[in-house]
Enzyme design. Structure first.
Site, short mmCIF file in Angstrom:
data_model
loop_
_atom_site.label_atom_id
_atom_site.label_comp_id
_atom_site.label_asym_id
_atom_site.label_seq_id
_atom_site.Cartn_x
_atom_site.Cartn_y
_atom_site.Cartn_z
N GLU A 132 -48.21 -6.74 20.79
CA GLU A 132 -47.74 -5.40 20.43
C GLU A 132 -46.70 -5.36 19.30
O GLU A 132 -45.53 -5.08 19.53
CB GLU A 132 -47.17 -4.73 21.68
CG GLU A 132 -48.18 -4.63 22.80
CD GLU A 132 -47.61 -4.07 24.10
OE1 GLU A 132 -46.40 -3.79 24.15
OE2 GLU A 132 -48.38 -3.92 25.04
N GLU A 239 -56.77 -6.73 28.92
CA GLU A 239 -56.03 -6.07 30.01
C GLU A 239 -56.77 -4.82 30.47
O GLU A 239 -56.17 -3.77 30.70
CB GLU A 239 -54.61 -5.70 29.53
CG GLU A 239 -53.83 -6.85 28.93
CD GLU A 239 -52.40 -6.50 28.50
OE1 GLU A 239 -51.89 -5.43 28.91
OE2 GLU A 239 -51.80 -7.30 27.77
C1 HAH Z 1 -49.18 -4.03 28.45
N1 HAH Z 1 -48.54 -3.13 27.59
C2 HAH Z 1 -48.57 -5.43 28.36
O1 HAH Z 1 -49.24 -6.20 27.37
C3 HAH Z 1 -48.62 -6.18 29.67
O2 HAH Z 1 -47.93 -7.37 29.53
C4 HAH Z 1 -48.03 -5.37 30.79
O3 HAH Z 1 -48.06 -6.09 32.01
C5 HAH Z 1 -48.71 -4.08 30.89
C6 HAH Z 1 -49.21 -3.49 29.79
C7 HAH Z 1 -49.21 -1.87 27.41
C8 HAH Z 1 -48.39 -0.65 27.42
C9 HAH Z 1 -47.09 -0.58 27.91
O4 HAH Z 1 -46.49 -1.65 28.41
C10 HAH Z 1 -46.38 0.61 27.88
C11 HAH Z 1 -46.98 1.72 27.40
C12 HAH Z 1 -48.27 1.66 26.94
C13 HAH Z 1 -48.95 0.48 26.96
#
Ligand code: HAH
Length: 329
Positions: A132, A239
């Site tokens: 990200e 994911e």
């Molecule tokens: C993901 N982010 C992360 O890659 C992962 O490590 C985590 O466990 C969950 C989601 C996506 C995300 C976020 O964290 C917040 C808002 C939108 C998307």
């Protein structure tokens, strides 16, 4: 008894993975061993868990899951070497509270990456080297994070080089969400194209695929796969889940998913996996962000105290209609 399993059905297509947490081998071990060929640690390999303080690592949770994977012939995806979230403050702050310099942060990062990727060398087959790094909203490019502010615009390149030095055999991914949204998709494409042109060792794009019943549209998913594949990198769906609530939907009244939700979800899992099969030469692994509906990170997010049912196995670990659509082809 003749029910197929995910990993058998997909063995000529791609790995099918699940995100796991420290208790998962006890609570979900049978289901995991039967259905999946690959694991990702939901949190256990993130900087916040592995490296809580300067000079102190805690590998207990990650080692436990790694051993479970190795003992059961499951692959392990590494998640994640660099992320602006779930990273302790000490990475960015001196003990006296002042900010660290570019050189200090790069040294911390180098040491972290070498220690972590070094420890799991030959066992973790790929790493989300950077998670990200890009903005969501229109306008702008790199996300405003401590890494960008302290190191500068080359931090992503440098992280890929460090990861490759630490484990030259691991496949390295740039992993992002909202990856099918056209503006974000084009940013991911531009970023990875630049990395490749500058000679950074990037091998793949991770499409997080935190998706919904209503979006993204199947044509947008196809367009994103096509665009990313044109860079000659491989793709992992890292994911995936299909939330039964839209991002804006904050209703809290449901104690179980409605029949419409389950049917729409099943239909969509079916059409999306059909698309993935079509692209099996580039889509090499598809991971759901959880194992079964009894536990998902979406139970509390973005709406506190609300349960969600986004996965392909039910809260009782039995296959949902979504599973049937995925294996029937
Ligand atoms: C993901 N982010 C992360 O890659 C992962 O490590 C985590 O466990 C969950 C989601 C996506 C995300 C976020 O964290 C917040 C808002 C939108 C998307």
């Amino acid at each position: 008894m003749n029910t197929p399993t995910l990993k058998d059905r997909y063995k000529d297509y791609f790995d099918v993975g699940a995100a796991v947490w420290p208790d998962a081998p006890e609570t979900h071990g049978e289901l995991i061993k039967r259905q999946f060929s690959c694991l990702t640690c939901e949190n256990a390999m993130k900087p916040a868990v592995l490296h809580p303080e300067r000079g102190r690592y805690d590998f207990a949770a990650a080692d436990g899951l790694m051993d479970f994977a190795s003992q059961n012939g499951l692959k392990m995806r590494g998640h994640t070497l660099l992320w602006h979230n779930q990273t302790p403050d000490w990475f960015f702050k001196r003990p006296d509270g002042g900010g660290v310099s570019r050189e200090e942060l790069l040294e911390t990062l180098r040491e972290h990456i070498h220690t972590v990727a070094g420890r799991y060398k030959g066992r973790v087959f790929c790493w989300d080297a950077v998670n990200e790094g890009l903005v969501d909203s229109s306008g702008g490019f790199l996300r405003d994070t401590p890494y960008l502010r302290i190191v500068g615009e080359d931090y992503i390149d440098l992280a890929f080089h460090m990861a490759h030095e630490a484990d030259p055999d691991a496949l390295l991914f740039f992993n992002e969400y909202n990856e099918c949204e056209p503006e974000k998709r084009d940013r991911i494409y531009t970023l990875v194209k630049g990395l490749i042109e500058r000679g950074a060792p990037v091998h793949g794009i991770g499409m997080q695929a935190h998706w919904y019943l209503g979006n993204p549209d199947i044509d947008e998913i196809r367009a994103a796969i096509e665009k990313y594949a044109s860079l000659n990198v491989i793709l992992h769906v890292t994911e995936m889940e299909l939330s039964v609530f839209g991002w804006e939907d904050r209703r809290t009244d449901l104690t179980e998913p409605s029949p419409w939700m389950l049917e729409t979800q099943a239909e969509r899992y079916g059409e999306i996996f059909r698309l993935f099969r079509e692209y099996k030469d580039v889509v090499r692994c598809v991971t759901t962000w959880g194992v079964a509906d009894d536990y998902t990170w979406l139970d509390d997010f973005p709406q506190k105290g609300r349960k969600n049912w986004p996965l392909i196995f039910g809260a009782d670990h039995t296959p949902k209609a979504a599973f049937d659509r995925i294996v029937q082809f």
